[in-house]
Design a protein around this motif. Structure first.
Motif, PDB file in Angstrom:
ATOM      1  N   GLU A 427      43.641  31.024  40.791  1.00  0.00           N
ATOM      2  CA  GLU A 427      44.537  31.829  39.943  1.00  0.00           C
ATOM      3  C   GLU A 427      44.422  33.325  40.296  1.00  0.00           C
ATOM      4  O   GLU A 427      45.430  34.057  40.328  1.00  0.00           O
ATOM      5  CB  GLU A 427      44.180  31.605  38.464  1.00  0.00           C
ATOM      6  N   GLU A 428      43.195  33.786  40.572  1.00  0.00           N
ATOM      7  CA  GLU A 428      42.992  35.195  40.949  1.00  0.00           C
ATOM      8  C   GLU A 428      43.677  35.504  42.274  1.00  0.00           C
ATOM      9  O   GLU A 428      44.331  36.558  42.449  1.00  0.00           O
ATOM     10  CB  GLU A 428      41.482  35.504  41.041  1.00  0.00           C
ATOM     11  N   LEU A 430      46.218  33.880  43.581  1.00  0.00           N
ATOM     12  CA  LEU A 430      47.667  33.854  43.326  1.00  0.00           C
ATOM     13  C   LEU A 430      48.134  35.142  42.658  1.00  0.00           C
ATOM     14  O   LEU A 430      49.209  35.669  42.968  1.00  0.00           O
ATOM     15  CB  LEU A 430      48.002  32.644  42.432  1.00  0.00           C
ATOM     16  N   ARG A 431      47.277  35.593  41.707  1.00  0.00           N
ATOM     17  CA  ARG A 431      47.643  36.842  41.028  1.00  0.00           C
ATOM     18  C   ARG A 431      47.740  37.992  42.030  1.00  0.00           C
ATOM     19  O   ARG A 431      48.669  38.822  42.003  1.00  0.00           O
ATOM     20  CB  ARG A 431      46.618  37.148  39.935  1.00  0.00           C
ATOM     21  N   GLN A 432      46.717  38.045  42.942  1.00  0.00           N
ATOM     22  CA  GLN A 432      46.719  39.112  43.951  1.00  0.00           C
ATOM     23  C   GLN A 432      47.918  38.985  44.902  1.00  0.00           C
ATOM     24  O   GLN A 432      48.558  39.978  45.269  1.00  0.00           O
ATOM     25  CB  GLN A 432      45.396  39.080  44.745  1.00  0.00           C
ATOM     26  N   ASP A 433      48.182  37.710  45.309  1.00  0.00           N
ATOM     27  CA  ASP A 433      49.352  37.482  46.180  1.00  0.00           C
ATOM     28  C   ASP A 433      50.621  37.912  45.480  1.00  0.00           C
ATOM     29  O   ASP A 433      51.542  38.490  46.102  1.00  0.00           O
ATOM     30  CB  ASP A 433      49.441  36.004  46.568  1.00  0.00           C
ATOM     31  N   LYS A 434      50.690  37.632  44.225  1.00  0.00           N
ATOM     32  CA  LYS A 434      51.881  37.994  43.449  1.00  0.00           C
ATOM     33  C   LYS A 434      52.038  39.514  43.400  1.00  0.00           C
ATOM     34  O   LYS A 434      53.150  40.060  43.569  1.00  0.00           O
ATOM     35  CB  LYS A 434      51.754  37.428  42.032  1.00  0.00           C
ATOM     36  N   THR A 435      50.910  40.189  43.201  1.00  0.00           N
ATOM     37  CA  THR A 435      50.951  41.671  43.164  1.00  0.00           C
ATOM     38  C   THR A 435      51.411  42.232  44.502  1.00  0.00           C
ATOM     39  O   THR A 435      52.227  43.169  44.586  1.00  0.00           O
ATOM     40  CB  THR A 435      49.550  42.223  42.818  1.00  0.00           C
ATOM     41  N   LEU A 437      53.174  40.683  46.872  1.00  0.00           N
ATOM     42  CA  LEU A 437      54.587  40.374  47.085  1.00  0.00           C
ATOM     43  C   LEU A 437      55.471  41.325  46.304  1.00  0.00           C
ATOM     44  O   LEU A 437      56.561  41.741  46.783  1.00  0.00           O
ATOM     45  CB  LEU A 437      54.863  38.925  46.628  1.00  0.00           C
ATOM     46  N   LYS A 438      55.006  41.654  45.126  1.00  0.00           N
ATOM     47  CA  LYS A 438      55.797  42.582  44.300  1.00  0.00           C
ATOM     48  C   LYS A 438      55.895  43.946  44.997  1.00  0.00           C
ATOM     49  O   LYS A 438      56.964  44.589  45.023  1.00  0.00           O
ATOM     50  CB  LYS A 438      55.126  42.723  42.916  1.00  0.00           C
ATOM     51  N   GLU A 439      54.754  44.356  45.545  1.00  0.00           N
ATOM     52  CA  GLU A 439      54.736  45.655  46.252  1.00  0.00           C
ATOM     53  C   GLU A 439      55.661  45.609  47.464  1.00  0.00           C
ATOM     54  O   GLU A 439      56.414  46.556  47.742  1.00  0.00           O
ATOM     55  CB  GLU A 439      53.303  45.993  46.687  1.00  0.00           C
TER      56      GLU A 439
END
Length: 468
Positions: A427-428, A430-435, A437-439
């Motif tokens: 989950e961590e 994924l959270r980092q990947d999500k951040t 990707l957002k950037e």
């Protein structure tokens, strides 16, 4: 002097004494067969009676005639003939006495019929008759014997024999009624015959003792014409009862023993307990022999009334408060604890005694049952031991299974914990990947805007930034 002359002491002869006691003072009496005059003398001297006699034995007749007003003796006094009746036909008597006479006569019913005609309407006949159905005679017959003797039940001059029902039938034929009946009782061993109950064995001997009128040696009957008078029965069952006892031992001690007479069949007795003696228990022995005790109930009476229960017994319990008792094996005791002060006990039960072969058979069966019970108990103990081992194995297996389940639970818990930790890491990530990707998405949006405005040089700067 004849064999029937027993002297003048009336107290020594039960039959003469009975007749004497039943004749009123100053009575008019006809005595048939007075022998030497034992009764005649007493009635004459002590009761002032007016007596006529009829006696076949001339020598005895002369002795008795001393106390008689008129005497027919010798051949004229033969009661098988009617001469004596003709002599006294005009007389009417208060009492006609015939003691042990009818059994010597060819036609006793005829003689009794003639005698009854000489009786006043309110008069009485006093009759004694030996009982040929006495147990002593029965035992003789069962051993194929019927031996006449000089005197007694099988007197060698008896030509008629009587039992109770045959006497009653004769009296009915004559028109006489029994006002009072009693008897001279003798146990078998007290008769002149060599009979013994033991000759028949214990069981048959006991059954014979229970026969109604079985120990009547001689019937004593007071007769009259009065059919309305209820018979006074002093005869009962005509048996000599040997006393049988139950025993109560306060606190199990024989020195304070209380004995209670009991009988075969139903018993209900009340026993007063010793005063000023606080007992803690009673030992009850219902029968000192072998047999069945049925429906035993003991009720204590004191401040309250309560039914008592035994706390142990050496008898064999049969159910429904019934027991098999056997004195030979000391298996006849019940013990009762006493928790309050009782002044009396009421004891109720039915006794079915065993005798002879039945007693031996019951004891043998009981002994076999004890052996069987012992074997059953051993088998039960072995079964219990086997069951105990199986139970222990099951418990061990169950403990092992529980331990295995506990270990599985720990492992499962650890695995779940690891999976939770792994899921946390994923989950961590994924959270980092999500951040990220957002950037990147934001960067692309800026790039698109720059392209729209023709600022390409900035694109290369962004690309280099992205590559970094």
């Amino acid at each position: 002097m004849s064999k029937y002359d027993f002297g003048y002491n009336i107290e020594e002869n039960r039959t003469n004494r009975w007749a004497f006691e039943n004749v009123e003072v100053n009575s008019r009496v006809l005595e048939l067969g007075p022998a030497g005059g034992t009764l005649t003398k007493s009635l004459y001297e002590k009761k002032k009676c007016h007596i006529d006699i009829v006696e076949l034995d001339e020598q005895d007749g002369k002795l008795a005639a001393q106390y008689a007003e008129k005497a027919v003796v010798g051949t004229n006094g033969n009661l098988n003939l009617d001469y004596w009746y003709e002599v006294f036909s005009e007389n009417r008597y208060d009492y006609i006495v015939a003691l042990d006479v009818l059994e010597h006569l060819a036609d006793p019913e005829h003689t009794l019929q003639k005698a009854s005609k000489l009786l006043k309407p309110t008069g009485k006949i006093l009759l004694s008759v030996p009982n040929v159905a006495h147990n002593a005679v029965i035992i003789e017959l069962l051993q194929n014997r019927f031996t006449y003797g000089r005197l007694g039940l099988l007197d060698n001059t008896h030509i008629h024999f009587f039992a109770y029902e045959s006497i009653c039938q004769m009296l009915k034929n004559v028109g006489l009624y029994i006002n009072k009946q009693e008897a001279v009782l003798k146990c078998v061993s007290d008769t002149e015959l060599p009979s013994r109950y033991e000759d028949l064995g214990a069981e048959l001997g006991h059954l014979l003792k229970q026969r109604k009128y079985g120990e009547v040696y001689q019937y004593l009957l007071e007769l009259s014409f009065n059919s309305e008078q209820k018979t006074i029965d002093l005869l009962g069952n005509g048996q000599i009862k040997e006393p049988v006892y139950a025993r109560i031992l306060p606190d199990g001690e024989s020195q304070n023993e209380i004995s209670v007479e009991i009988q075969e069949g139903w018993n209900e007795v009340t026993v007063e307990l010793p005063k000023d003696y606080l007992m803690k228990s009673i030992r009850f022995i219902p029968y000192e022999g072998s047999g069945i005790i049925e429906h035993l109930q003991i009720i204590g009476y004191g401040n309250s009334e309560s039914e008592m229960s035994y706390n142990w017994t050496s008898a064999q319990k049969l159910g429904n408060e019934s027991f098999f008792v056997h004195m030979g094996n000391h298996m006849n005791e019940m013990n009762y604890l006493i928790n309050e002060e009782y002044s009396a006990l009421k004891i109720k039960y039915r006794l079915v005694p065993f005798y002879g072969e039945r007693e031996l058979y019951a004891a043998e069966c009981f002994q076999k049952e004890i052996v069987k019970s012992g074997k059953r108990e051993e088998a039960l103990q072995e079964k219990l031991r086997e069951t105990d081992l199986v139970s222990k194995r099951k418990i061990t297996d169950q403990k092992a299974e529980i331990e295995s389940l506990r270990q599985d639970k720990i492992l499962l818990k650890e695995r779940i914990q690891k999976e939770m930790e792994e899921n946390g890491r994923r989950e961590e990530a994924l959270r980092q990947d999500k951040t990220l990707l957002k950037e990147h998405f934001q960067t692309l949006q800026v790039l698109v805007e720059e392209i729209k405005h023709g600022k390409l040089w900035k694109i290369f700067d962004l690309i280099r930034e992205v590559e970094k």
